[in-house]
Design a protein around this motif. Structure first.
Motif, mmCIF file in Angstrom:
data_model
loop_
_atom_site.group_PDB
_atom_site.id
_atom_site.type_symbol
_atom_site.label_atom_id
_atom_site.label_comp_id
_atom_site.label_asym_id
_atom_site.label_seq_id
_atom_site.Cartn_x
_atom_site.Cartn_y
_atom_site.Cartn_z
ATOM 1 N N THR A 65 -62.485 -20.074 -107.513
ATOM 2 C CA THR A 65 -62.376 -21.478 -107.877
ATOM 3 C C THR A 65 -63.230 -22.281 -106.913
ATOM 4 O OG1 THR A 65 -60.119 -21.007 -108.490
ATOM 5 C CG2 THR A 65 -60.717 -23.319 -108.315
ATOM 6 N N MET A 66 -64.009 -23.178 -107.438
ATOM 7 C CA MET A 66 -64.886 -23.954 -106.564
ATOM 8 C C MET A 66 -64.755 -25.433 -106.842
ATOM 9 S SD MET A 66 -68.363 -21.710 -106.578
ATOM 10 C CE MET A 66 -68.375 -20.009 -106.013
ATOM 11 N N VAL A 67 -64.717 -26.198 -105.762
ATOM 12 C CA VAL A 67 -64.781 -27.655 -105.879
ATOM 13 C C VAL A 67 -66.040 -28.085 -105.156
ATOM 14 C CG1 VAL A 67 -63.644 -29.839 -105.400
ATOM 15 C CG2 VAL A 67 -62.279 -27.794 -105.864
ATOM 16 N N TYR A 68 -66.837 -28.894 -105.823
ATOM 17 C CA TYR A 68 -68.185 -29.168 -105.363
ATOM 18 C C TYR A 68 -68.387 -30.668 -105.394
ATOM 19 C CZ TYR A 68 -73.276 -28.263 -105.345
ATOM 20 O OH TYR A 68 -74.606 -28.199 -105.053
ATOM 21 N N VAL A 69 -68.729 -31.226 -104.241
ATOM 22 C CA VAL A 69 -68.968 -32.664 -104.182
ATOM 23 C C VAL A 69 -70.462 -32.913 -104.142
ATOM 24 C CG1 VAL A 69 -68.866 -34.656 -102.641
ATOM 25 C CG2 VAL A 69 -66.806 -33.343 -103.105
ATOM 26 N N THR A 70 -70.918 -33.842 -104.938
ATOM 27 C CA THR A 70 -72.344 -34.191 -104.898
ATOM 28 C C THR A 70 -72.523 -35.616 -105.386
ATOM 29 O OG1 THR A 70 -74.538 -33.568 -105.641
ATOM 30 C CG2 THR A 70 -72.768 -33.310 -107.221
ATOM 31 N N HIS A 71 -73.653 -36.204 -105.046
ATOM 32 C CA HIS A 71 -73.977 -37.483 -105.675
ATOM 33 C C HIS A 71 -75.157 -37.284 -106.621
ATOM 34 C CE1 HIS A 71 -76.348 -37.481 -101.865
ATOM 35 N NE2 HIS A 71 -77.292 -37.624 -102.762
ATOM 36 N N ASP A 72 -75.569 -36.008 -106.731
ATOM 37 C CA ASP A 72 -76.722 -35.702 -107.568
ATOM 38 C C ASP A 72 -76.241 -35.288 -108.945
ATOM 39 O OD1 ASP A 72 -79.731 -33.866 -106.970
ATOM 40 O OD2 ASP A 72 -78.787 -34.283 -108.895
ATOM 41 N N GLN A 73 -76.572 -36.118 -109.967
ATOM 42 C CA GLN A 73 -76.094 -35.839 -111.321
ATOM 43 C C GLN A 73 -76.590 -34.524 -111.854
ATOM 44 O OE1 GLN A 73 -77.044 -38.264 -114.396
ATOM 45 N NE2 GLN A 73 -77.196 -40.133 -113.212
ATOM 46 N N VAL A 74 -77.847 -34.171 -111.471
ATOM 47 C CA VAL A 74 -78.400 -32.945 -112.038
ATOM 48 C C VAL A 74 -77.560 -31.759 -111.580
ATOM 49 C CG1 VAL A 74 -80.452 -31.534 -112.214
ATOM 50 C CG2 VAL A 74 -80.663 -34.006 -112.013
ATOM 51 N N GLU A 75 -77.221 -31.729 -110.304
ATOM 52 C CA GLU A 75 -76.339 -30.680 -109.800
ATOM 53 C C GLU A 75 -75.022 -30.678 -110.569
ATOM 54 O OE1 GLU A 75 -75.648 -30.759 -105.527
ATOM 55 O OE2 GLU A 75 -77.778 -31.203 -105.284
ATOM 56 N N ALA A 76 -74.484 -31.871 -110.753
ATOM 57 C CA ALA A 76 -73.192 -31.963 -111.435
ATOM 58 C C ALA A 76 -73.298 -31.425 -112.859
ATOM 59 C CB ALA A 76 -72.714 -33.418 -111.444
ATOM 60 N N MET A 77 -74.330 -31.863 -113.583
ATOM 61 C CA MET A 77 -74.456 -31.476 -114.983
ATOM 62 C C MET A 77 -74.714 -29.982 -115.127
ATOM 63 S SD MET A 77 -74.053 -34.294 -116.692
ATOM 64 C CE MET A 77 -74.716 -34.165 -118.339
ATOM 65 N N THR A 78 -75.533 -29.421 -114.202
ATOM 66 C CA THR A 78 -75.926 -28.024 -114.381
ATOM 67 C C THR A 78 -74.877 -27.044 -113.879
ATOM 68 O OG1 THR A 78 -77.123 -28.192 -112.307
ATOM 69 C CG2 THR A 78 -78.403 -28.438 -114.316
ATOM 70 N N LEU A 79 -74.159 -27.404 -112.825
ATOM 71 C CA LEU A 79 -73.257 -26.436 -112.215
ATOM 72 C C LEU A 79 -71.847 -26.484 -112.779
ATOM 73 C CD1 LEU A 79 -74.229 -26.720 -108.449
ATOM 74 C CD2 LEU A 79 -74.589 -24.760 -109.925
ATOM 75 N N ALA A 80 -71.425 -27.679 -113.198
ATOM 76 C CA ALA A 80 -69.991 -27.886 -113.390
ATOM 77 C C ALA A 80 -69.460 -27.246 -114.669
ATOM 78 C CB ALA A 80 -69.700 -29.387 -113.412
ATOM 79 N N ASP A 81 -68.239 -26.715 -114.595
ATOM 80 C CA ASP A 81 -67.449 -26.477 -115.798
ATOM 81 C C ASP A 81 -66.844 -27.799 -116.234
ATOM 82 O OD1 ASP A 81 -67.887 -23.720 -115.859
ATOM 83 O OD2 ASP A 81 -66.394 -23.432 -114.302
ATOM 84 N N ARG A 82 -66.346 -28.529 -115.247
ATOM 85 C CA ARG A 82 -65.840 -29.882 -115.514
ATOM 86 C C ARG A 82 -66.328 -30.806 -114.429
ATOM 87 N NH1 ARG A 82 -59.781 -30.680 -116.074
ATOM 88 N NH2 ARG A 82 -59.655 -29.001 -114.538
ATOM 89 N N ILE A 83 -66.573 -32.048 -114.807
ATOM 90 C CA ILE A 83 -66.999 -33.046 -113.837
ATOM 91 C C ILE A 83 -65.866 -34.052 -113.665
ATOM 92 C CG2 ILE A 83 -68.579 -34.969 -113.417
ATOM 93 C CD1 ILE A 83 -70.746 -33.452 -114.803
ATOM 94 N N VAL A 84 -65.592 -34.420 -112.422
ATOM 95 C CA VAL A 84 -64.644 -35.494 -112.142
ATOM 96 C C VAL A 84 -65.460 -36.664 -111.626
ATOM 97 C CG1 VAL A 84 -62.700 -36.207 -110.727
ATOM 98 C CG2 VAL A 84 -62.837 -33.849 -111.576
ATOM 99 N N VAL A 85 -65.462 -37.765 -112.388
ATOM 100 C CA VAL A 85 -66.190 -38.943 -111.934
ATOM 101 C C VAL A 85 -65.203 -39.847 -111.206
ATOM 102 C CG1 VAL A 85 -67.616 -40.909 -112.595
ATOM 103 C CG2 VAL A 85 -67.719 -38.787 -113.918
ATOM 104 N N LEU A 86 -65.504 -40.103 -109.937
ATOM 105 C CA LEU A 86 -64.637 -40.966 -109.137
ATOM 106 C C LEU A 86 -65.277 -42.331 -109.028
ATOM 107 C CD1 LEU A 86 -63.807 -38.449 -106.307
ATOM 108 C CD2 LEU A 86 -62.131 -39.473 -107.829
#
Lengths: 389, 373
Positions: B188-209
């Motif tokens: 299980t991985m939790v990944y913090v980024t401010h880079d949308q491309v990373e978020a879109m490409t890596l995530a199973d789910r994105i949490v927008v805070l």
């Protein structure tokens, strides 16, 4: 690269940069010279004889010296030779000294050339060769009479000797010996350097990285203690030492140096430790390390430059200290004297013997010099390179 | 199976500075969840609360069914990869990876096996005896990742792990992380980024805070296609979604909006009759616009344009061309595929497929709008 492009950008300032670097280089040269001049002088003087020190400065120690010497009275055993009473001998102990001129009167000290024969009163005569050998002849026995004095001008080659060091360090029985003081100074300095570092490193870690109430007040107190003059504490502290039974001695002086050194040590080390990247410490915490493990495995190795620089400061300060040693250590027995104190005493008893004083002084600075040259690479080494971008 | 569960988690500094409130989130085993949000939104703080580096001010955090609010980081079964790598600079790569295991008093053979194994996966074998300063940025980040894998945690936490790398290395390391995730499907991985491309490409789910709480949780494309609110709509996707104000003029399974700028927008988003005349914002992504000639439209009048105006600035990027048209607040951005020349200064009309037109009422998407009163 950057220099060049910025020069291009501000063409009118091109000349300023070389001028500035010249100024920097010149002042560096000046500082180096300022430091080197007395140190080298002391070093050379410590290898010279008393005669040479009194007759010329150390900067001319490498060249041959021609100078008028103090008068020498002829001495020797009288022998009879062809009805004359003869005394032979040599004026100079060293083979290398060459006689230039001589005389028997203080008014005409350069009256005769080497090899010439001087006819003296009452049928006496004196011949002196260039190497200082003399032959004194007289008609009557001179037993019980004073033989004449000789004034000489001679040139002597450079002369260096280990005799001063031998005298200062290895003639253990004389009262001028630095050997005991040298060892005593080590006995004071090494614990007085290690103990405060040990305490301060722990304190600095706690003040830098552990959360507890009153932390900032403690830090402020440490900073405030930095500016307290230690003279304030001398008498109360000595009374305290006497009352708890430590008295004057090594333990007392170690504690005193520890106390006086701690504020600076804590301040320096805390400032260094607080600048270590937080991520590294948090990562160690995630890795399961306790505070003690973080301290010993992460913080201490990374703080080595700070520890080394404080160790150098504290070592030099304790090594050169006279006041604290006099108050807390040196008693009437003189068994616990340290080098600074010994040099002060030498100034009193052997004030005229510069060769002794120079040697004693050099003995006392050689260790700080070594410490500095060995440790200085740790001062400039950046251990942090590569841990974070 | 739920690996990580946050219930009403909040974070306060002092008594009145609230950074996060009412965070409710469930993360399943084997999921890679990415926290994104503008800087200062608290995404890193949330991650550090999960790690145990920040105290949780309220609510509960469960890992593997156990409440771990008061556990120290090392007992939570997590491993963290820091933005700055946080390698121990005085230890070799091998010692860096062994540190946690040594602290845990594992046997030498066990440690060696674990390190050799991870070094093989991450291709770090040639570097095991080097100090971090002798490694490149990408290698350092691999060591940091390897150091967390060695510990075999339940949850991996990544705090902006790529933001210290240069652009080319960032792409390469991103792919490596994606591959790594595939090799360890159960982690299980939790990944913090401010880079949308990373978020879109890596995530199973994105949490927008945003604004101290979760704005939306969902699969990357769901967030892109069906944003719940204006914030998510504008945050996901680049350039940001255009918003145009208007009023609903026709309701039903299709909604028609008369825009304040004069155009008309039709959307496949249904609306109830009660919403007639409501003031809304219409959202259209720059890439969803299509082009028409402004004059031709004025003549025919039948198919009303969504927006018309003069092209102010063009930016040709090769693969796409960006057009900027001045509007009442800011600029409308249009992204056209391919190369278009000579559009600058031209009057153009913009159209959009009704399936791609979003409607927001009071900041909320009409799709999920709850307050029907």
């Amino acid at each position: 690269m950057r220099v060049r492009s910025s020069n291009k950008a501000m063409g009118s300032f091109v000349g300023q940069r070389p001028a500035l670097s010249w100024a920097v280089h010149l002042s560096m040269l000046f500082i180096v010279f300022l430091w080197l001049f007395p140190t080298v002088g002391l070093f050379i003087s410590s290898f010279r004889t008393a005669d040479q020190i009194s007759s010329s400065g150390w900067w001319s120690s490498l060249s041959t010296q021609e100078q008028q010497r103090s008068p020498i009275r002829i001495t020797g055993t009288e022998t009879q030779d062809k009805g004359l009473y003869v005394v032979v001998g040599k004026l100079f102990s060293s083979e290398a000294v060459v006689l230039r001129a001589w005389g028997t009167s203080s008014k005409r000290p350069n009256e005769y050339q080497p090899g010439a024969t001087a006819q003296l009163k009452r049928g006496r005569s004196l011949t002196i060769d260039a190497d200082g050998r003399y032959r004194f002849t007289a008609q009557q026995s001179q037993a019980g009479k004073r033989l004449p004095r000789v004034f000489t001008t001679a040139s002597s080659p450079p002369e260096f000797t280990f005799r001063n060091y031998d005298y200062i360090l290895f003639q253990g029985d004389n009262s001028d010996s630095m050997a005991k003081a040298f060892l005593n100074t080590f006995t004071v300095t090494i614990p007085a350097t290690i103990i405060p570092i040990l305490f301060a490193a722990f304190a600095a870690y706690a003040l830098a990285w552990m959360e507890f109430p009153g932390r900032s007040i403690l830090i402020a107190a440490v900073v405030a203690l930095l500016v307290v003059p230690l003279q304030l504490a001398l008498i109360p502290l000595l009374k305290f030492h006497n009352e708890i039974g430590i008295g004057k001695g090594y333990l007392g002086v170690w504690l005193a140096h520890t106390g006086f050194g701690l504020p600076l040590a804590i301040y320096l080390l805390r400032n260094y430790m607080v600048s270590l990247p937080r991520d590294i410490i948090e990562n160690a915490r995630v890795d399961g390390a306790t505070d003690f493990q973080i301290f010993t495995r992460i913080i201490l190795p990374l703080s080595f430059p700070a520890l080394a620089s404080f160790a150098i400061f504290q070592f030099l300060w304790v090594w050169n200290d006279l006041l604290v040693a006099r108050v807390f250590l040196i008693d009437a027995s003189g068994q616990t004297t340290v080098m600074t104190n010994q040099i002060v005493e030498l100034l009193g008893t052997r004030g005229g013997n510069w060769e002794i004083l120079a040697t004693a002084a050099f003995v006392s600075i050689v260790v700080p010099l070594l410490v500095f040259f060995v440790m200085q690479k740790y001062l400039v080494r950046g251990l942090l390179a590569g841990s974070v971008k | 199976m739920t690996e990580l569960k946050l219930t009403n988690v909040s974070k306060r500094y002092g008594n009145n500075v609230e950074v996060l409130r009412d965070i409710n989130l469930e993360i399943n085993q084997g999921e890679l969840v990415v926290f994104v949000g503008p800087s200062g939104c608290g995404k890193s703080t949330l991650l550090r609360m999960i790690a145990g580096l920040e105290k949780i001010s309220g609510g509960t955090l469960e890992i593997d069914g156990v409440r771990v609010n008061d556990f120290p980081p090392s007992l939570r079964g997590i491993a963290m990869v820091f933005q700055s790598y946080a390698l121990y600079p005085h230890m070799t790569v091998r010692e860096n990876m062994a540190f946690a295991l040594k602290i845990a008093k594992k046997s030498k053979a066990e440690i060696k096996e674990a390190i050799d194994n991870v070094a093989r996966i991450l291709q770090l074998e040639p570097y095991l005896d080097r100090l971090p300063k002798a490694l490149s940025g990408g290698q350092r980040q691999r060591v940091a990742i390897g150091r967390s894998i060695v510990r075999d945690p339940k949850v991996y936490l990544f705090d902006e792990p790529l933001s210290n790398l240069d652009a080319a290395l960032r792409v390469a390391t991103r792919l490596e992380i994606a591959q790594l995730k595939e090799q360890m499907p159960d982690s299980t991985m939790v990944y913090v980024t401010h880079d949308q491309v990373e978020a879109m490409t890596l995530a199973d789910r994105i949490v927008v805070l945003a604004d101290q709480s979760i704005a939306q949780v969902g699969a990357p494309l769901a967030l892109y296609e069906r944003p719940n609110n204006e914030f998510v709509a504008q945050f996901i996707g680049s350039p940001a979604m255009n918003l145009l104000s208007g009023t609903i003029s026709a309701t039903g399974p299709q909604t028609t909006i008369r825009l304040d700028s004069g155009g008309t927008a039709r959307s496949n988003v249904p609306s109830s009759a009660a919403m007639q005349g409501a003031a809304v914002n219409v959202g259209v992504r720059p890439e969803d616009f299509s082009l028409g000639d402004a004059n031709a439209i004025a003549d025919s009048g039948s198919a009303a344009a969504l927006f018309s105006g003069q092209v102010d600035i063009t930016e040709a990027l090769g693969e796409v061309t960006l057009l900027y048209l001045p509007a009442e607040n800011g600029r409308i951005i249009v992204k056209l595929p391919g190369i278009h020349q000579g559009l600058r200064g031209q009057n153009i009309a913009l159209y959009a497929d009704p399936a791609k037109v979003h409607i927001f009422l009071a900041g909320q998407s009409l799709l999920t709008y709850k307050d029907h009163a």
